[in-house]
Design an enzyme around this catalytic site. Structure first.
Site, PDB file in Angstrom:
ATOM      1  N   SER A  84      44.053  33.534  38.217  1.00  0.00           N
ATOM      2  CA  SER A  84      44.106  34.796  38.967  1.00  0.00           C
ATOM      3  C   SER A  84      42.738  35.174  39.511  1.00  0.00           C
ATOM      4  O   SER A  84      42.648  35.959  40.456  1.00  0.00           O
ATOM      5  CB  SER A  84      44.649  35.923  38.084  1.00  0.00           C
ATOM      6  OG  SER A  84      43.839  36.098  36.938  1.00  0.00           O
ATOM      7  N   GLY A  85      41.672  34.599  38.941  1.00  0.00           N
ATOM      8  CA  GLY A  85      40.344  34.822  39.489  1.00  0.00           C
ATOM      9  C   GLY A  85      40.184  34.264  40.886  1.00  0.00           C
ATOM     10  O   GLY A  85      39.273  34.654  41.624  1.00  0.00           O
ATOM     11  N   SER A 142      49.405  43.995  56.797  1.00  0.00           N
ATOM     12  CA  SER A 142      50.161  44.822  55.847  1.00  0.00           C
ATOM     13  C   SER A 142      50.432  46.234  56.355  1.00  0.00           C
ATOM     14  O   SER A 142      51.107  47.012  55.676  1.00  0.00           O
ATOM     15  CB  SER A 142      49.399  44.912  54.524  1.00  0.00           C
ATOM     16  OG  SER A 142      49.162  43.638  53.978  1.00  0.00           O
ATOM     17  N   THR A 148      46.950  45.818  48.891  1.00  0.00           N
ATOM     18  CA  THR A 148      48.107  44.930  48.714  1.00  0.00           C
ATOM     19  C   THR A 148      47.766  43.645  47.966  1.00  0.00           C
ATOM     20  O   THR A 148      48.665  42.864  47.654  1.00  0.00           O
ATOM     21  CB  THR A 148      48.728  44.576  50.081  1.00  0.00           C
ATOM     22  OG1 THR A 148      47.706  43.994  50.917  1.00  0.00           O
ATOM     23  CG2 THR A 148      49.278  45.816  50.756  1.00  0.00           C
ATOM     24  N   GLY A 149      46.491  43.398  47.667  1.00  0.00           N
ATOM     25  CA  GLY A 149      46.098  42.204  46.922  1.00  0.00           C
ATOM     26  C   GLY A 149      46.242  42.408  45.423  1.00  0.00           C
ATOM     27  O   GLY A 149      46.566  43.507  44.944  1.00  0.00           O
ATOM     28  N   ASN A 150      45.973  41.346  44.644  1.00  0.00           N
ATOM     29  CA  ASN A 150      46.100  41.426  43.184  1.00  0.00           C
ATOM     30  C   ASN A 150      45.262  42.550  42.601  1.00  0.00           C
ATOM     31  O   ASN A 150      45.741  43.354  41.796  1.00  0.00           O
ATOM     32  CB  ASN A 150      45.659  40.101  42.539  1.00  0.00           C
ATOM     33  CG  ASN A 150      46.706  39.007  42.644  1.00  0.00           C
ATOM     34  OD1 ASN A 150      47.843  39.264  43.010  1.00  0.00           O
ATOM     35  ND2 ASN A 150      46.313  37.801  42.321  1.00  0.00           N
ATOM     36  N   GLN A 209      38.183  30.359  32.689  1.00  0.00           N
ATOM     37  CA  GLN A 209      38.611  31.391  33.624  1.00  0.00           C
ATOM     38  C   GLN A 209      39.987  31.101  34.212  1.00  0.00           C
ATOM     39  O   GLN A 209      40.269  29.994  34.675  1.00  0.00           O
ATOM     40  CB  GLN A 209      37.569  31.546  34.741  1.00  0.00           C
ATOM     41  CG  GLN A 209      36.237  32.056  34.213  1.00  0.00           C
ATOM     42  CD  GLN A 209      35.171  32.211  35.271  1.00  0.00           C
ATOM     43  OE1 GLN A 209      34.029  31.801  35.071  1.00  0.00           O
ATOM     44  NE2 GLN A 209      35.509  32.819  36.400  1.00  0.00           N
ATOM     45  N   CYS A 237      33.802  39.228  37.418  1.00  0.00           N
ATOM     46  CA  CYS A 237      34.731  39.441  36.307  1.00  0.00           C
ATOM     47  C   CYS A 237      34.203  38.880  34.992  1.00  0.00           C
ATOM     48  O   CYS A 237      34.289  39.529  33.942  1.00  0.00           O
ATOM     49  CB  CYS A 237      36.097  38.839  36.635  1.00  0.00           C
ATOM     50  SG  CYS A 237      36.035  37.170  37.316  1.00  0.00           S
ATOM     51  N   ARG A 278      26.037  43.048  45.178  1.00  0.00           N
ATOM     52  CA  ARG A 278      25.657  43.065  43.756  1.00  0.00           C
ATOM     53  C   ARG A 278      24.160  42.912  43.522  1.00  0.00           C
ATOM     54  O   ARG A 278      23.602  43.543  42.635  1.00  0.00           O
ATOM     55  CB  ARG A 278      26.418  41.971  42.998  1.00  0.00           C
ATOM     56  CG  ARG A 278      27.899  42.266  42.835  1.00  0.00           C
ATOM     57  CD  ARG A 278      28.611  41.112  42.168  1.00  0.00           C
ATOM     58  NE  ARG A 278      30.057  41.298  42.204  1.00  0.00           N
ATOM     59  CZ  ARG A 278      30.924  40.314  42.071  1.00  0.00           C
ATOM     60  NH1 ARG A 278      30.494  39.066  41.886  1.00  0.00           N
ATOM     61  NH2 ARG A 278      32.224  40.551  42.113  1.00  0.00           N
ATOM     62  N   HIS A 297      40.459  35.950  31.203  1.00  0.00           N
ATOM     63  CA  HIS A 297      39.303  35.070  31.077  1.00  0.00           C
ATOM     64  C   HIS A 297      38.831  35.043  29.623  1.00  0.00           C
ATOM     65  O   HIS A 297      38.814  36.075  28.941  1.00  0.00           O
ATOM     66  CB  HIS A 297      38.140  35.572  31.938  1.00  0.00           C
ATOM     67  CG  HIS A 297      38.323  35.356  33.412  1.00  0.00           C
ATOM     68  ND1 HIS A 297      39.402  34.708  33.971  1.00  0.00           N
ATOM     69  CD2 HIS A 297      37.522  35.712  34.466  1.00  0.00           C
ATOM     70  CE1 HIS A 297      39.257  34.680  35.295  1.00  0.00           C
ATOM     71  NE2 HIS A 297      38.134  35.283  35.613  1.00  0.00           N
TER      72      HIS A 297
END
EC number: 1.2.1.11
Length: 341
Positions: A162-163, A40, A11-13, A159, A132, A101, A244
């Site tokens: 939305s990041g 959610s 449900t997130g971006n 950037q 990103c 990562r 970006h």
């Protein structure tokens, strides 16, 4: 035959974008499940523009047994709890958070750059998606590195909000509206006013004066591309909703001209060269929204260093910087390791 796929944080971006891209690219799903937090649970979310609605399931009670792939877009907290559970139940996790990562037992993958590294996923059944800004940068750097061997990268990022998630985008919108009507502007998500301003601060500060975002770009580039490449980054938040941008100054071991670089980038996977030396002959973040490519412009020689180039690159951070790269990893995983039928 297709795969059983779960999208966690649907449900997130980024989760929504993952669903969009799975639909657009016609990823072979026999079963697709949207998973999110208890807030959610039970709500419905559309699978791209297919008209098909998915009922959201609660991550707290979700059983990953029998699922082939889980695309995680839930943040480091939930990922720390639920990614090992999914992996232990036989589901390969492709994680968009920063949690894994730099884990030496977890491959960090950009399919156009280091596809063979995916073979190491079996150590933990987890694959990491890079930051990103790193993702779009290494797509542009890889073909040039192969041609002339990169020595040093100096990158300044621009950037988008939305990041920082929906809250970041909302803050830009609300502050812009407040300024136009003369209301008071109070920063909430960001440390300073973001509307009509730029902020040279993304993530927390580290002991050496860098921010964690800058550190991520350095260490991730070394892991994905080449540990010998020297990288220094300045990461800046700008009043843009999506997309970006990066200004790159590159130093190579071997001679490379701007014309040679343009020819290489014109043919490179994931890259789109738009480089006309005229008004408007370059790509801006507004123009890259909704696109898959990393757009490269302003390629020119840097006379201040030997074998130097400067260039500009732009990409949709919700796509190549997050959701698209994760789906591309899933496609690569399917081709190399999870073949069906």
């Amino acid at each position: 035959m297709g795969y059983r796929v779960a999208v966690v944080g649907a449900t997130g971006n980024v989760g929504r974008e993952m669903l969009n891209i799975l639909a657009e690219r016609e990823f072979p799903c026999d079963e697709l499940t949207a998973v999110a937090s208890s807030r959610s649970t039970g709500s419905e979310i559309e699978f791209g523009e297919t008209g098909r609605m998915l009922k959201v399931k609660n991550i707290e009670h979700f059983d990953f047994t029998g699922y082939d792939i889980a695309l995680f877009a839930a943040g480091s907290g939930p990922t720390k709890t639920y990614a090992p559970k999914a992996a232990s139940q036989g589901c390969v996790v492709i994680d968009n958070s920063s949690l894994y990562r730099m884990d030496p037992d977890v491959p960090l993958i950009v399919p156009e750059v280091n596809p063979d590294a995916i073979d190491g996923y079996t150590k933990k059944n987890i694959i990491a998606n890079p930051n990103c800004s790193t993702a779009q940068m290494v797509v542009a750097l890889k073909p040039l590195h192969d041609a002339a061997k990169l020595r040093r990268v100096v990158v300044s990022t621009y950037q988008s909000t939305s990041g920082a998630g929906k809250a970041g985008m909302d803050e830009l919108f609300n502050q812009s509206r407040a300024i136009f009507v003369g209301d008071q502007v109070e920063p909430e998500k960001f440390t300073k006013q973001i509307a009509f301003n730029v902020i040279p601060h993304i993530d927390v500060f580290m002991d050496d004066g860098s921010t964690k975002e800058e550190w991520k770009m350095i260490v991730e580039t070394k892991k994905i591309l080449d540990p010998k490449v020297k990288v220094v980054a300045t990461c800046v938040r700008v009043p843009v909703f999506v997309g970006h941008s990066e200004s790159l100054n590159l130093e190579f071991e071997e001679e490379i001209s701007a014309e040679q670089a343009q020819e290489i980038l014109r043919e490179a996977p994931g890259c789109m060269l738009v480089d006309k030396r005229e008004d408007g002959g370059y790509v801006t973040p507004v123009e890259c929204v909704g696109e898959y490519a990393t757009y490269i412009s302003r390629v020119r020689e840097d006379p201040t260093v030997e074998n130097g180039l400067a260039l500009w690159c732009v990409s949709d951070n919700l796509r190549k910087g997050a959701a698209l790269n994760a789906v591309q990893i899933a496609e690569l995983l399917g081709r190399k390791h999870l073949k069906k039928g």
